[in-house]
Scaffold this motif. Sequence first.
Motif, PDB file in Angstrom:
ATOM      1  N   SER A 181       0.827  -1.220   0.000  1.00  0.00           N
ATOM      2  CA  SER A 181       0.000   0.000   0.000  1.00  0.00           C
ATOM      3  C   SER A 181       0.856   1.261   0.000  1.00  0.00           C
ATOM      4  CB  SER A 181      -0.925  -0.040   1.229  1.00  0.00           C
ATOM      5  OG  SER A 181      -0.946   1.185   1.917  1.00  0.00           O
ATOM      6  N   SER A 182       0.530   2.137  -0.940  1.00  0.00           N
ATOM      7  CA  SER A 182       1.329   3.359  -1.111  1.00  0.00           C
ATOM      8  C   SER A 182       1.303   4.235   0.144  1.00  0.00           C
ATOM      9  CB  SER A 182       0.819   4.140  -2.320  1.00  0.00           C
ATOM     10  OG  SER A 182      -0.569   4.348  -2.228  1.00  0.00           O
ATOM     11  N   TYR A 183       0.133   4.376   0.757  1.00  0.00           N
ATOM     12  CA  TYR A 183       0.083   5.243   1.948  1.00  0.00           C
ATOM     13  C   TYR A 183       0.740   4.581   3.157  1.00  0.00           C
ATOM     14  CZ  TYR A 183      -2.670   8.928  -0.217  1.00  0.00           C
ATOM     15  OH  TYR A 183      -3.069   9.980  -1.008  1.00  0.00           O
TER      16      TYR A 183
ATOM     17  N   GLY B 182     -12.127   3.838   7.423  1.00  0.00           N
ATOM     18  CA  GLY B 182     -11.567   2.499   7.645  1.00  0.00           C
ATOM     19  C   GLY B 182     -10.344   2.234   6.791  1.00  0.00           C
ATOM     20  N   LYS B 183      -9.573   3.294   6.517  1.00  0.00           N
ATOM     21  CA  LYS B 183      -8.391   3.114   5.652  1.00  0.00           C
ATOM     22  C   LYS B 183      -7.121   2.985   6.485  1.00  0.00           C
ATOM     23  CE  LYS B 183     -10.301   5.344   1.663  1.00  0.00           C
ATOM     24  NZ  LYS B 183      -9.968   5.772   0.358  1.00  0.00           N
ATOM     25  N   PHE B 184      -6.115   2.403   5.872  1.00  0.00           N
ATOM     26  CA  PHE B 184      -4.810   2.337   6.510  1.00  0.00           C
ATOM     27  C   PHE B 184      -3.838   3.210   5.718  1.00  0.00           C
ATOM     28  CE2 PHE B 184      -3.744  -0.752   3.248  1.00  0.00           C
ATOM     29  CZ  PHE B 184      -4.861  -1.577   3.133  1.00  0.00           C
ATOM     30  N   PRO B 185      -2.748   3.619   6.373  1.00  0.00           N
ATOM     31  CA  PRO B 185      -2.201   3.155   7.646  1.00  0.00           C
ATOM     32  C   PRO B 185      -2.892   3.770   8.857  1.00  0.00           C
ATOM     33  CG  PRO B 185      -0.827   4.911   6.775  1.00  0.00           C
ATOM     34  CD  PRO B 185      -1.874   4.637   5.743  1.00  0.00           C
TER      35      PRO B 185
ATOM     36  N   GLU C 230      -4.585   8.727   8.922  1.00  0.00           N
ATOM     37  CA  GLU C 230      -4.137   9.743   7.952  1.00  0.00           C
ATOM     38  C   GLU C 230      -2.606   9.838   8.007  1.00  0.00           C
ATOM     39  OE1 GLU C 230      -5.603  11.527   5.400  1.00  0.00           O
ATOM     40  OE2 GLU C 230      -7.296  10.238   5.800  1.00  0.00           O
ATOM     41  N   SER C 231      -2.008   9.458   6.893  1.00  0.00           N
ATOM     42  CA  SER C 231      -0.550   9.344   6.843  1.00  0.00           C
ATOM     43  C   SER C 231       0.168  10.641   7.224  1.00  0.00           C
ATOM     44  CB  SER C 231      -0.115   8.886   5.448  1.00  0.00           C
ATOM     45  OG  SER C 231      -0.641   9.755   4.469  1.00  0.00           O
TER      46      SER C 231
ATOM     47  N   ASP D  65      -0.222  14.043  -2.389  1.00  0.00           N
ATOM     48  CA  ASP D  65      -1.420  13.253  -2.056  1.00  0.00           C
ATOM     49  C   ASP D  65      -2.570  13.557  -3.021  1.00  0.00           C
ATOM     50  OD1 ASP D  65      -0.024  12.220   0.080  1.00  0.00           O
ATOM     51  OD2 ASP D  65      -1.586  12.626   1.555  1.00  0.00           O
TER      52      ASP D  65
ATOM     53  N   GLN E 222      -4.428   6.628  -7.930  1.00  0.00           N
ATOM     54  CA  GLN E 222      -5.397   5.709  -7.311  1.00  0.00           C
ATOM     55  C   GLN E 222      -6.686   5.629  -8.126  1.00  0.00           C
ATOM     56  OE1 GLN E 222      -5.897   6.851  -3.131  1.00  0.00           O
ATOM     57  NE2 GLN E 222      -4.549   5.190  -2.516  1.00  0.00           N
TER      58      GLN E 222
HETATM   59  N1  LIG Z   1      -5.742   9.904   3.084  1.00  0.00           N
HETATM   60  C1  LIG Z   1      -5.390   8.594   3.568  1.00  0.00           C
HETATM   61  C2  LIG Z   1      -5.451   7.628   2.399  1.00  0.00           C
HETATM   62  C3  LIG Z   1      -5.270   6.187   2.846  1.00  0.00           C
HETATM   63  C4  LIG Z   1      -5.618   5.194   1.755  1.00  0.00           C
HETATM   64  O1  LIG Z   1      -6.112   5.532   0.666  1.00  0.00           O
HETATM   65  N2  LIG Z   1      -5.341   3.923   2.084  1.00  0.00           N
HETATM   66  C5  LIG Z   1      -5.650   2.821   1.188  1.00  0.00           C
HETATM   67  C6  LIG Z   1      -4.417   1.937   1.018  1.00  0.00           C
HETATM   68  S1  LIG Z   1      -3.115   2.768   0.165  1.00  0.00           S
HETATM   69  C7  LIG Z   1      -6.705   1.936   1.825  1.00  0.00           C
HETATM   70  O2  LIG Z   1      -6.848   1.906   3.031  1.00  0.00           O
HETATM   71  N3  LIG Z   1      -7.410   1.179   1.011  1.00  0.00           N
HETATM   72  C8  LIG Z   1      -8.338   0.177   1.499  1.00  0.00           C
HETATM   73  C9  LIG Z   1      -9.733   0.699   1.612  1.00  0.00           C
HETATM   74  O3  LIG Z   1     -10.019   1.810   1.122  1.00  0.00           O
HETATM   75  O4  LIG Z   1     -10.555  -0.043   2.168  1.00  0.00           O
HETATM   76  C10 LIG Z   1      -3.990   8.639   4.218  1.00  0.00           C
HETATM   77  O5  LIG Z   1      -3.240   9.588   3.932  1.00  0.00           O
HETATM   78  O6  LIG Z   1      -3.661   7.782   5.054  1.00  0.00           O
END
Ligand SMILES: N[C@@H](CCC(=O)N[C@@H](CS)C(=O)NCC(=O)O)C(=O)O
Length: 217
Positions: A11-13, A51-54, A65-66, A102, A110
């Motif tokens: 995962s890029s973030y 629900g996003k990572f990291p 939020e990275s 970003d 993305q």
């Molecule tokens: N704005 C968020 C973006 C995070 C993001 O897009 N994460 C992606 C992985 S690179 C993710 O969690 N994807 C899985 C999902 O959306 O369920 C950050 O800076 O952390």
Amino acid sequence: MTLALYGHPFSSYTWKVQIALHAAGVEHEFRIVDSDHPEHLAVVQSAGPAGKFPVLADDDFLLFESTAIIEYLARHHAPESMLLPEDPDAAFGLRLLDRVFDNYVMGPMQAIVAEHLRDGENPDDARVAEARGALTRSYAWLEGWLSTYPIGDQVTLIECAAAPALFYADWVLPIAADFPRLRAWRAHLLQLPALARCVEAARPYRAYFPLGAPDRD
Ligand SMILES: N[C@@H](CCC(=O)N[C@@H](CS)C(=O)NCC(=O)O)C(=O)O
């Protein structure tokens, strides 16, 4: 005290934060978010609205939020690092470039990946063309910006944001020869030990890249 990062090696973030952790030498545990670890997914889903990572866990404190995570690391775990200067005026330019990467590089990259995940056989041509156009404008802008940016081995918020964004953007829309400074900077970033670690850890997952991973990097 336990510092843990929830994310995925491809995962890029996740890379964006891992680059900061590796470069600043911050000890932490990596907790992979995948179907074998529903308990990790549950933490990620509880942390933020999308629900996003990291997600960073500092004992019981969860942060998503990275960029916010890197700001927190710079302040609480790596104050001597180059990640982000304390002086707000000095930090302003770094925060600006973080937003550029970003919003205007990761974002369209993305969007293209998402379109191929939605329907790999029939991606929406108009959406893909729009995102490619946005990426090309970003490449052109960055080429100009790089004429004044001192390329070196420093790892600041700028490199953390730039490295994964340019790594994957070049896979969906190769940086053309018209942008020699940007191509050279991407190659330079790839050699930084903090990024090289992320690239190696992600190598086993390349087959999952929806557009097909190129045979390089
Ligand atoms: N704005 C968020 C973006 C995070 C993001 O897009 N994460 C992606 C992985 S690179 C993710 O969690 N994807 C899985 C999902 O959306 O369920 C950050 O800076 O952390």
